[in-house]
Design an enzyme around this catalytic site. Structure first.
Site, short mmCIF file in Angstrom:
data_model
loop_
_atom_site.label_atom_id
_atom_site.label_comp_id
_atom_site.label_asym_id
_atom_site.label_seq_id
_atom_site.Cartn_x
_atom_site.Cartn_y
_atom_site.Cartn_z
N LYS A 78 -21.83 39.46 51.96
CA LYS A 78 -20.76 38.72 52.65
C LYS A 78 -19.55 39.63 52.86
O LYS A 78 -19.20 40.41 51.96
CB LYS A 78 -20.39 37.51 51.79
CG LYS A 78 -19.33 36.59 52.36
CD LYS A 78 -19.07 35.42 51.39
CE LYS A 78 -18.07 34.42 51.91
NZ LYS A 78 -17.80 33.35 50.94
N SER A 153 -18.41 28.67 52.91
CA SER A 153 -18.03 29.76 53.78
C SER A 153 -19.07 30.87 53.89
O SER A 153 -19.06 31.63 54.85
CB SER A 153 -16.71 30.37 53.31
OG SER A 153 -16.86 30.94 52.03
N SER A 177 -18.97 27.44 48.29
CA SER A 177 -19.33 28.29 49.43
C SER A 177 -20.69 28.95 49.34
O SER A 177 -21.12 29.56 50.31
CB SER A 177 -18.29 29.37 49.63
OG SER A 177 -17.23 28.87 50.38
N1 GLN Z 1 -15.36 24.94 51.49
C1 GLN Z 1 -14.45 25.19 50.40
C2 GLN Z 1 -13.11 25.60 50.92
O1 GLN Z 1 -12.96 25.63 52.09
C3 GLN Z 1 -15.04 26.20 49.49
C4 GLN Z 1 -14.73 27.59 49.87
C5 GLN Z 1 -15.33 28.57 48.94
O2 GLN Z 1 -16.06 28.22 48.00
N2 GLN Z 1 -14.99 29.81 49.16
O3 GLN Z 1 -12.22 25.91 50.19
#
Ligand code: GLN
Length: 474
Positions: A78, A153, A177
């Site tokens: 990532k 994400s 994420s």
């Molecule tokens: N979807 C969550 C957020 O937007 C989790 C993001 C993540 O785990 N990096 O914060």
């Protein structure tokens, strides 16, 4: 040949050692899959030449018997995890052109055992999002239905594994994420205990939540990658000195169901949960019962505070962490300015996307002198209560089972203008990050549209080994 390209790293290595498959053929096959599915918008950069060169080296090392533990493990990373001399942009315009000067500890450890990094992949900007739509490179598509999101994400990490572009991917988690996109893309995503894997070289979003984690389709693969990258690192003072077990040695041993107590959280099966996902997860719970596990309903009474607590605290930490992108030190700088302040304002206004700006503003607000006690301090207290809920639950059960996400993958564009509904797709995942405990999403079936969903297994601190063995039971 394609039947030799297993999701099990041990099986791949067996084929490589026996000479049925060369590492060059393996890498070439992944590169072909990347090329053929470019429309999914997964890779920001493919390291094709380097990967092929590494493949040849691996073939030679295998012949001489000197190959590392992860020889032939082809892995995507990532774009929030540092790879020396490669771009590191967090899918943000503000880091345009920025290259990392060093390897993150996780990547360095992968390389030291012979893994091949095949490229860096798309994600939501600074890992903020649940759909992989907040990216300067554009949205990533779900391979099960290209009009739908892969989750976020780490959406592209999940797709890279789901669509056969690599055997495993490193993603990151702050609130789901890894698990949420794993659920949407039909692969397994492991989020480890806070501190289990060094954060050195992981770009900070909310430092008291962030962890690196692993996507794959096989517990053999995940356990072998984990045992290489986990463990204390002098470059990250929050990394844990807890012993790293040889996960791969025990991963295939079956658990004795009569000794394992499972609980499902009653608050996680209420309003907002799609009926098909609920039935699918309950179906799995029923099967676990049939197989001899004891299963009980448990209550985590502070679950009603999860989303608020998570967003107050992570936005606060993000507003502080992201203050370093000022146009001086990294990447992009707006050139039209008459003063230093105007340079900051123009750089940050243009460099950050809408969601990142929303969170910096929210975070700055909850930390401001007049509101600190009302929001930030209160959320810290709620975080403690949520952690205690888990401690209490783990007195009665060994593992907790929940759905990973309330629904299957939604359509691209469906929630982008409604942040609250986007945030609610993290409702079942943020708790493990608030509590710092390990959790995993394992594929649990598909709905009537053919879209996958996962079941989440949450464990006690440092019981990644147990989670990986539970994967056999799902
Ligand atoms: N979807 C969550 C957020 O937007 C989790 C993001 C993540 O785990 N990096 O914060």
């Amino acid at each position: 040949m394609s039947d030799l390209i297993s999701s099990d790293l041990s099986a791949v290595q067996e084929s490589l050692r026996s000479g049925k498959l060369t590492c060059r053929e393996l890498v070439t096959s992944y590169l072909n899959n990347i090329e053929a599915q470019k429309d999914l918008n997964v890779f920001i950069e493919v390291f094709a030449d380097e990967a092929l060169q590494k493949a040849d080296e691996t073939d030679a090392l295998l012949k001489s018997g000197n190959a590392g533990k992860l020889a032939g493990a082809v892995i995507s990373v990532k774009d929030v995890i540092a790879i020396k001399d490669k771009g590191l942009t967090c899918s943000s315009a503000i880091l345009k052109g920025f290259k990392s000067l060093y390897d993150s500890t996780a990547v360095a450890r992968l390389r030291s055992e012979g893994a091949i990094i095949i490229g860096r992949v798309n994600c939501d900007e600074f890992a903020m999002g649940s759909s992989n739509e907040n990216s300067v490179y554009g949205p990533v598509a779900n391979p099960f239905d290209k009009t739908r999101v892969p989750g976020g994400s780490s959406g592209a990490s999940a797709v890279s594994v789901a669509a056969g572009m690599c055997i495993a991917s490193l993603g990151s988690e702050t609130g789901g994420s890894i698990r949420q996109p794993a659920s949407f893309c039909g692969v397994t995503g492991l989020k480890v205990t806070y501190g289990r894997i060094s954060r050195y070289g992981l770009v900070a979003f909310a430092s008291s939540f962030d962890t690196i984690g692993i996507f794959s389709k096989s517990n053999d693969t995940t356990s072998r990658v984990l045992e290489v990258i986990a463990g204390h690192d002098p470059n990250d003072s929050t990394s844990s000195a807890e012993h790293v077990p040889a996960y791969s040695e025990s991963v295939s041993a079956r658990l004795d169901p009569s000794k394992i107590r499972l609980g499902y959280i009653k608050e996680y099966f209420g309003e907002g949960l799609d009926g098909e996902v609920r039935d699918g997860v309950f179906g799995k719970i029923e099967a676990l019962k049939q197989n001899g596990f004891s299963v009980r309903e448990i209550s985590l009474p502070n679950s009603k505070y999860l989303i608020q607590t998570y967003y107050v605290l992570t936005c606060a930490e993000a507003s502080s962490n992201l203050s370093r992108y000022d146009g001086v030190r990294y990447g992009f700088r707006a050139e039209d300015h008459d003063s230093l302040e105007e340079m900051y304002v123009n750089t940050r206004s243009r460099g950050f996307g809408t969601e990142v700006k929303r969170r910096i503003m929210l975070g700055t607000y909850v930390l401001s002198a007049g509101y600190y006690d009302a929001y930030y301090r209160k959320a810290q207290k709620a975080r403690r209560l949520i952690r205690e809920d888990f401690e209490n639950a783990f007195r009665d059960v060994d593992y907790i089972i929940t759905p990973t996400t309330p629904t299957t993958a939604f359509r691209i564009g469906e929630k982008i203008d409604d942040p609250l509904s986007m945030y609610l797709s993290d409702i079942y995942t943020v708790s493990a990050n608030l509590a710092g405990i390990p959790a995993m999403s394992v594929p649990a079936g598909t709905d009537s549209k053919g879209l996958p969903f996962g079941i989440q297994i949450i464990g006690k601190k440092f019981d990644e080994g147990g989670l990986l063995r539970m994967w056999n039971e799902i």
